[in-house]
Design a protein around this motif. Structure first.
Motif, PDB file in Angstrom:
ATOM      1  N   GLN A 426     -45.833 -22.496  60.288  1.00 54.02           N
ATOM      2  CA  GLN A 426     -45.340 -21.983  59.001  1.00 54.02           C
ATOM      3  C   GLN A 426     -44.953 -23.125  58.069  1.00 54.02           C
ATOM      4  OE1 GLN A 426     -43.059 -18.473  58.047  1.00 54.02           O
ATOM      5  NE2 GLN A 426     -42.152 -18.622  60.078  1.00 54.02           N
TER       6      GLN A 426
ATOM      7  N   GLU B  77     -27.415  -6.812  56.755  1.00 49.59           N
ATOM      8  CA  GLU B  77     -28.869  -6.527  56.796  1.00 49.59           C
ATOM      9  C   GLU B  77     -29.601  -7.839  57.027  1.00 49.59           C
ATOM     10  OE1 GLU B  77     -29.432  -4.824  52.950  1.00 49.59           O
ATOM     11  OE2 GLU B  77     -28.193  -3.065  53.430  1.00 49.59           O
ATOM     12  N   ASN B  79     -33.097 -10.204  57.832  1.00 46.67           N
ATOM     13  CA  ASN B  79     -34.506 -10.298  57.450  1.00 46.67           C
ATOM     14  C   ASN B  79     -35.057 -11.587  58.080  1.00 46.67           C
ATOM     15  OD1 ASN B  79     -36.717 -11.392  55.759  1.00 46.67           O
ATOM     16  ND2 ASN B  79     -36.378  -9.547  54.545  1.00 46.67           N
ATOM     17  N   ASP B  81     -38.490 -13.906  58.356  1.00 46.70           N
ATOM     18  CA  ASP B  81     -39.825 -14.207  57.825  1.00 46.70           C
ATOM     19  C   ASP B  81     -40.344 -13.104  56.900  1.00 46.70           C
ATOM     20  OD1 ASP B  81     -39.867 -16.667  59.122  1.00 46.70           O
ATOM     21  OD2 ASP B  81     -40.692 -15.806  60.961  1.00 46.70           O
ATOM     22  N   GLY B  82     -39.432 -12.602  56.087  1.00 43.62           N
ATOM     23  CA  GLY B  82     -39.837 -11.645  55.061  1.00 43.62           C
ATOM     24  C   GLY B  82     -39.808 -10.193  55.493  1.00 43.62           C
ATOM     25  N   GLU B  83     -39.507  -9.925  56.774  1.00 47.67           N
ATOM     26  CA  GLU B  83     -39.494  -8.541  57.262  1.00 47.67           C
ATOM     27  C   GLU B  83     -38.073  -8.151  57.665  1.00 47.67           C
ATOM     28  OE1 GLU B  83     -42.173  -6.615  57.349  1.00 47.67           O
ATOM     29  OE2 GLU B  83     -43.501  -8.234  56.666  1.00 47.67           O
ATOM     30  N   PRO B  84     -37.695  -6.876  57.411  1.00 46.83           N
ATOM     31  CA  PRO B  84     -36.388  -6.403  57.896  1.00 46.83           C
ATOM     32  C   PRO B  84     -36.302  -6.604  59.415  1.00 46.83           C
ATOM     33  CG  PRO B  84     -37.400  -4.770  56.464  1.00 46.83           C
ATOM     34  CD  PRO B  84     -38.435  -5.834  56.692  1.00 46.83           C
ATOM     35  N   PHE B  85     -35.107  -6.900  59.901  1.00 43.40           N
ATOM     36  CA  PHE B  85     -34.983  -7.329  61.290  1.00 43.40           C
ATOM     37  C   PHE B  85     -33.699  -6.770  61.895  1.00 43.40           C
ATOM     38  CE2 PHE B  85     -33.667 -10.517  64.488  1.00 43.40           C
ATOM     39  CZ  PHE B  85     -34.830 -10.635  65.220  1.00 43.40           C
ATOM     40  N   SER B 102     -38.943 -20.485  61.360  1.00 45.50           N
ATOM     41  CA  SER B 102     -38.711 -19.139  60.836  1.00 45.50           C
ATOM     42  C   SER B 102     -37.559 -19.164  59.832  1.00 45.50           C
ATOM     43  CB  SER B 102     -38.340 -18.174  61.974  1.00 45.50           C
ATOM     44  OG  SER B 102     -39.501 -17.691  62.600  1.00 45.50           O
TER      45      SER B 102
END
Lengths: 513, 119
Positions: A426, B77, B79, B81-85, B102
């Motif tokens: 990445q 909340e 997140n 790498d760009g995704e909800p987690f 990450s």
């Protein structure tokens, strides 16, 4: 019989164009091996126009004259303790940033133009690059003389070249130039001569030299003036090289456009350092970054790209983002150096009330709303618990190497995150502009020397801040941290015979209208 | 072409995980808290439980912020790498897909920085 004197036209012909010859027993492509791999097609090098028609004998004469004037002024500055005439010792920190960040680039430009001049297959650009190469060496030397003078009285100047190779934020200008120099000769001159010197130089040079004049720094004004007549020649070279490529072959157009997009964005990110100099570091302001961007880029740059549209060239990609960011750039940058002032080679401070007032007036839509609360919190923190610093190292952009401090173009409350995958790893970017540059040539940028990552790999003297400062050749508590607690300030008050309280009243934000 | 060069140029990436002495790089950003000018970068053991990250690592980076003491950790909340987690507090970072380089972001609802304007 006396030799006939040559007129200017003949002289130019003899001293430049006639210096070339057609090789007979070597292939041209062996002599100039770098002229083709970038994809630029040149059919007739003689079509190169040189509007200055400067020959080397005249060049030598002019430059010698300028040198004599320059050094007599620098001598006078030194003998009269000219450094005491600057508005405030805070000003010198802008100078520290310029002289450690930009002066080594003058030397890099000297090397870069020597290389480009060697690689171009036509004598017109060869001679132009050779002269610019010598100019850049001269600029670097004159700036070193200024460093030498200020180094006697202020901290942070003592090892500027060593710092340029190592200090985290100086990797931003260093990597910018390394990127250009490791490209081919056509991209190099597009990057430096056109995108930087033609399109963006006014934003570096004019505010900074006016800033120096307005803040009583005659040493800097002097090297500025001495360089200025060279700069106009360099700008002309920048425009000439673009027109030459565009007129030689249609296939060059998309390549040139790609380079303009890339180097506009890289140059703009580099200039973010200048934005905070203008809005925060000059005790007497010349104009705001926002005003400068409007005048020098949006108006002047807009007219330039309109002219170039007949070749099929458009405005650089993401220029609209730069217009949105003009409201935020300087505040975000200065806040970043406030975060990491303990690892910088200059001092930082909270703007005084009069300066915040100036910032509110210049940035009515953003300063009070988003940035004043930050500075006021820090000011309160300093009073109650001491100066606040960010205890953790920042995430950097893989391309521009600036910390990931920029917010989304349409949302100043949200950091802009971009990333790419390449060969299973990445990579992260501060903007679409930096991501596009990486995606186009990932093999180049995967090897970036990112200062934060290098520290964690153990390549920078150790894991603690004091160890890293030692590796940078910075003296903790002397070259870095808060201006109010600095030796520079204590010395300044002593030299000026001022008490602590007077000093705060002395400097007010003033704008040159 | 991955780079404009005169031959088939292959670079050595500077930041492979094996260069970090058993650690992996993790980037962390607290959304809406821009007094911390940018996300931070830390070398962490890949098997570090998420709980230890929250308990031992984050305070070192962020506890100086006045919002810090008021965080309701159950409401945070996440997140990655760009995704909800949704973190597994007992599992290691790598085991729940938080890899080398990450980005972990967290948002603290109701706590939007000094003055509520993302400082």
């Amino acid at each position: 019989m006396a030799a006939k004197r040559l007129n200017l036209r003949e002289k130019y012909q003899k001293f430049t164009r006639d210096l070339a010859w057609e090789p007979t027993y070597q292939k041209k492509s062996d002599i100039f091996p770098q002229t083709e791999f970038e994809g630029i097609h040149i059919h007739d090098w003689d079509k190169w126009e040189d509007p200055f028609r400067l020959t080397v004998d005249a060049y030598w004469k002019y430059q010698a004259e300028k040198e004599r004037k320059l050094y007599s002024i620098i001598d006078a500055f030194s003998q009269n303790n000219g450094q005491l005439n600057v508005t405030d010792a805070r000003y010198v920190n802008a100078l520290k940033l310029f002289l450690t960040g930009i002066s080594p680039l003058e030397y890099a430009a000297h090397r870069g133009f020597a290389m480009a001049g060697r690689q171009f297959g036509g004598v017109g650009p060869q001679v132009a690059c050779q002269m610019q190469s010598i100019d850049e060496l001269r600029h670097c030397q004159t700036q070193i003389h200024t460093i030498s003078q200020y180094n006697k009285y202020f901290n942070g100047f003592h090892d500027w070249n060593h710092m340029h190779q190592r200090v985290w934020y100086l990797s931003v200008p260093k990597s910018f130039f390394d990127d250009a120099m490791s490209a081919g000769p056509f991209e190099f001159v597009t990057a430096i001569s056109f995108s930087f010197e033609y399109v963006l130089t006014n934003l570096l040079f004019m505010p900074f030299m006016s800033g120096a004049a307005y803040n009583g720094d005659m040493a800097t004004v002097t090297f500025g003036f001495s360089a200025q007549s060279d700069e106009s020649r360099h700008m002309t070279l920048g425009l000439e090289v673009i027109k030459f490529m565009l007129e030689q072959d249609e296939r060059n157009v998309p390549i040139v456009q790609k380079w303009i997009d890339k180097w506009f964005w890289r140059g703009y990110r580099l200039l973010s350092l200048v934005s905070m100099m203008m809005d925060y570091m000059l005790p007497k302001r010349v104009m705001s970054w926002k005003e400068a961007w409007e005048m020098y880029f949006e108006e002047n740059g807009g007219a330039l790209f309109e002219d170039l549209s007949r070749y099929g060239i458009r405005m650089p990609k993401y220029w609209e983002v730069s217009v949105k960011e003009k409201e935020h750039l300087s505040h975000q940058l200065w806040a970043t150096f406030h975060n990491f002032g303990h690892a910088a080679a200059f001092h930082t401070w909270i703007p005084e009330e009069s300066e915040m007032q100036w910032l509110s007036e210049k940035y009515p839509d953003t300063f009070d709303k988003y940035y004043r609360p930050r500075f006021e919190f820090w000011r309160q923190h300093t009073k109650e618990k001491g100066r606040w610093y960010n205890p953790t190292l920042p995430m950097l952009c893989q391309t521009c190497q600036v910390p990931m401090l920029f917010t989304e173009p349409d949302d100043p409350t949200q950091i802009c995150y971009r990333s790419s995958q390449y060969n299973g790893e990445q990579y992260h970017f501060c903007s679409d502009g930096c991501k596009d540059i990486f995606d186009d040539e990932p093999e180049k940028y995967v090897q970036a020397w990112l200062p934060v990552h290098q520290i964690y790999q153990g390549n920078c003297g150790g894991a603690s801040i004091p160890e890293v400062l030692e590796y940078y050749h910075l003296v903790d508590g002397q070259d870095n941290k808060e201006y109010l607690e600095s030796n520079d300030r204590a010395n300044w008050l002593r030299w000026k015979g001022m008490a602590d309280t007077e000093a705060d009243r002395e400097v007010q934000a003033v704008v040159n209208e | 072409m991955p780079v404009q060069a005169m031959y088939d140029y292959r670079a050595t990436p500077a930041d492979r995980q094996e260069n970090f002495h058993g650690n992996q790089l993790v980037y962390i950003g607290w959304d809406q808290h821009l007094m911390f000018c940018s996300p931070v970068c830390l070398p962490l053991p890949p098997d570090m439980p998420f709980r230890d990250l929250v308990r031992d690592v984050l305070p070192g980076a962020y506890a100086t912020h006045p919002d810090w003491a008021h965080i309701d950790w159950d409401a945070v909340e996440w997140n990655v790498d760009g995704e909800p987690f949704v973190p597994d507090m007992d599992a290691g970072l790598a085991d729940q897909g938080i890899g080398h380089k990450s980005v972990i972001r967290f948002r603290t609802p109701g706590l939007n920085g000094i003055g509520g304007v993302a400082t």
